[in-house]
Design a protein around this motif. Sequence first.
Motif, PDB file in Angstrom:
ATOM      1  N   GLY A  77       0.780  -1.225   0.000  1.00  0.00           N
ATOM      2  CA  GLY A  77       0.000   0.000   0.000  1.00  0.00           C
ATOM      3  C   GLY A  77       0.812   1.274   0.000  1.00  0.00           C
ATOM      4  N   ALA A  78       2.136   1.158  -0.001  1.00  0.00           N
ATOM      5  CA  ALA A  78       2.983   2.346   0.106  1.00  0.00           C
ATOM      6  C   ALA A  78       2.734   3.329  -1.031  1.00  0.00           C
ATOM      7  N   ALA A  79       2.591   2.811  -2.242  1.00  0.00           N
ATOM      8  CA  ALA A  79       2.415   3.683  -3.406  1.00  0.00           C
ATOM      9  C   ALA A  79       1.091   4.434  -3.373  1.00  0.00           C
ATOM     10  N   ALA A  80       0.109   3.882  -2.664  1.00  0.00           N
ATOM     11  CA  ALA A  80      -1.227   4.476  -2.646  1.00  0.00           C
ATOM     12  C   ALA A  80      -1.421   5.472  -1.515  1.00  0.00           C
ATOM     13  N   HIS A  81      -0.372   5.755  -0.792  1.00  0.00           N
ATOM     14  CA  HIS A  81      -0.503   6.620   0.384  1.00  0.00           C
ATOM     15  C   HIS A  81       0.237   7.933   0.179  1.00  0.00           C
ATOM     16  N   GLY A  82      -0.451   9.041   0.421  1.00  0.00           N
ATOM     17  CA  GLY A  82       0.169  10.358   0.392  1.00  0.00           C
ATOM     18  C   GLY A  82       0.908  10.644  -0.903  1.00  0.00           C
ATOM     19  N   ASP A  83       2.101  11.258  -0.776  1.00  0.00           N
ATOM     20  CA  ASP A  83       2.904  11.599  -1.945  1.00  0.00           C
ATOM     21  C   ASP A  83       4.089  10.651  -2.101  1.00  0.00           C
ATOM     22  N   ASN A  84       3.927   9.423  -1.612  1.00  0.00           N
ATOM     23  CA  ASN A  84       5.037   8.469  -1.646  1.00  0.00           C
ATOM     24  C   ASN A  84       5.556   8.215  -3.058  1.00  0.00           C
ATOM     25  N   VAL A  85       4.650   8.068  -4.037  1.00  0.00           N
ATOM     26  CA  VAL A  85       5.095   7.796  -5.399  1.00  0.00           C
ATOM     27  C   VAL A  85       5.909   8.969  -5.939  1.00  0.00           C
ATOM     28  N   GLY A 119      -8.815  -8.702  -1.077  1.00  0.00           N
ATOM     29  CA  GLY A 119      -7.811  -8.556  -2.115  1.00  0.00           C
ATOM     30  C   GLY A 119      -8.284  -7.934  -3.410  1.00  0.00           C
ATOM     31  N   ALA A 120      -9.395  -8.418  -3.970  1.00  0.00           N
ATOM     32  CA  ALA A 120      -9.836  -7.953  -5.286  1.00  0.00           C
ATOM     33  C   ALA A 120     -10.150  -6.463  -5.281  1.00  0.00           C
ATOM     34  N   ALA A 121     -10.924  -6.028  -4.287  1.00  0.00           N
ATOM     35  CA  ALA A 121     -11.291  -4.611  -4.213  1.00  0.00           C
ATOM     36  C   ALA A 121     -10.064  -3.747  -3.942  1.00  0.00           C
ATOM     37  N   LEU A 122      -9.176  -4.243  -3.093  1.00  0.00           N
ATOM     38  CA  LEU A 122      -7.984  -3.486  -2.754  1.00  0.00           C
ATOM     39  C   LEU A 122      -7.067  -3.334  -3.970  1.00  0.00           C
ATOM     40  N   ALA A 123      -6.934  -4.409  -4.737  1.00  0.00           N
ATOM     41  CA  ALA A 123      -6.077  -4.366  -5.932  1.00  0.00           C
ATOM     42  C   ALA A 123      -6.600  -3.357  -6.942  1.00  0.00           C
ATOM     43  N   LYS A 124      -7.918  -3.309  -7.142  1.00  0.00           N
ATOM     44  CA  LYS A 124      -8.505  -2.340  -8.076  1.00  0.00           C
ATOM     45  C   LYS A 124      -8.269  -0.914  -7.605  1.00  0.00           C
ATOM     46  N   ALA A 125      -8.410  -0.691  -6.308  1.00  0.00           N
ATOM     47  CA  ALA A 125      -8.234   0.659  -5.772  1.00  0.00           C
ATOM     48  C   ALA A 125      -6.784   1.123  -5.902  1.00  0.00           C
ATOM     49  N   ARG A 126      -5.845   0.197  -5.758  1.00  0.00           N
ATOM     50  CA  ARG A 126      -4.433   0.576  -5.796  1.00  0.00           C
ATOM     51  C   ARG A 126      -3.846   0.608  -7.196  1.00  0.00           C
TER      52      ARG A 126
END
Length: 524
Positions: A77-85, A119-126
């Motif tokens: 989930g790191a990439a989906a949080h704040g400005d991490n990317v 997993g499925a819903a989380l993967a789509k969101a990320r």
Amino acid sequence: MLFLIGFMAAGKSTVGRETASRTGRSFVDLDDEIALMGEPVPALVKRDEAEFRRRESAALASVIARGQDIVVATGGGAAAHGDNVDRMRAAGTVIALDVDVATAQKRAVGSERPLLANGAALAKARAPFYRRAHAVVATDDKTIAYVVDEVLTVEKVAKQWSGATVLGLGARSYAIPVETSVFDPLTLAPALGLATKVAIITDTNVAKHWLPALKRVLPLAEVLEIAPGEGSKSFATYERVCSELIAKGLDRGSAIVALGGGVVGDLAGFVAATLFRGIPVVQIPTTLVAMTDAAIGGKTAVDLPAGKNLVGAFWQPRLVACGLETLTTLPARERRAGFGELWKYALLDGAHMWTAVDACAEWAAGAEGTAAPLALTEVIQRAVAYKAAVVGRDELERTGVRALLNLGHTIGHAIETASSLTDAPLLHGECVGLGLLAACRISAAVVGTRTSLEGEVRDALQRSGLPTDIDRWLRDDVLERVGVDKKRIGKSVKFIVAREVGQCEPLAIDITDVRRILRANPAG
């Protein structure tokens, strides 16, 4: 620095360690850094996920601050949080390891991953956050050694093109930079390599505006101009082009540069794929449709009277160089037509992309010659990243993943072929927009999509200045053309349904049902 992002159990830690070992770099698992703060990651996630995310961001900042040559494996989930990317991209190369959710769940058996239950819903969101990586590398059914090879190859290309998306295809990986201008020797020379001769294929309209700029970069290149428009994607034009290129002295060591929109790119790509059994091609797209779709992914083709793109080949370019300055000379109608493809990507990618495209709709519908808004750069980059991620997983359209890119195209192509026989033919992007409306209508009938989605898409098309009169095209002679769609298998067609913005999927639908639904459900 090299950062590996991606869903749980994509293999980030394993691939990261091996990549670091091969290249003599240090390896850091971000979860280990978080654990040093006093609590194991699984326990912390269960107790307080918000606190976990805070510590994760702090750990990432600490690793980046070291400024060393490091391979970093991040949490799912790191990439989906704040400005991490953004911070990772600024510090080095970011590569997303892609994995199917079912595969991830099998790999994770016996490990403690509390978030994988959804997993499925989380993967789509990320997924949209993972696509912000410089490149995506597929890991399903791949060995660790194979994935590491892919990562190192893609990283090498990404370093050459700071900030550009890279379409990861092993030794055939290539960059898709989106710049203000691409008419620069430093941009084109590496992709052309040691070509014995270079030929520029363009159309007469584009040549007036941008051929001089390209000739300054490639002064010795031969030039071959074709007539603008879909009519040039024919066997007659293909034969003439091949014959003229041979007469101009091209050989198996030569290369082609395609300067133009989708027609030029498709034809030049097909020539490159087949002349001398294949020579390199560089794509310089000059339209929105070509920049975000047609020039990327290696699909090349010519048309038959029976339908579009029925004869072609997969032939990947060496480079797709998108120069936004070329959009300033794009006729207003073609600029609007480009938004047919952009709204397609908005439906595929999700709410953020939808908002970003909508922010540029006023420009699409505005006066000819207006400079593109700054926000359009992000829109194009997101569309490029989406297509690159999909093609990297399913280059030859065999697993069904790449079929997603055909959203709106099944009916759109039928309308386009039919309209080409009239005195006022529609442009490709205009037909895709109409195809999106048809897709919403079929989705409502087949999978229960809310009927209001069609209205929202119609409003979006109107804001961009695109036609929305889908019902006038739902005639028998148009719908019969679905039967010769290249995605047809037997009596069914692989149709892309939209359950919601950001939730699209391929579904085999009987061709007779497609026709029946569209005839029976006119817009209210």
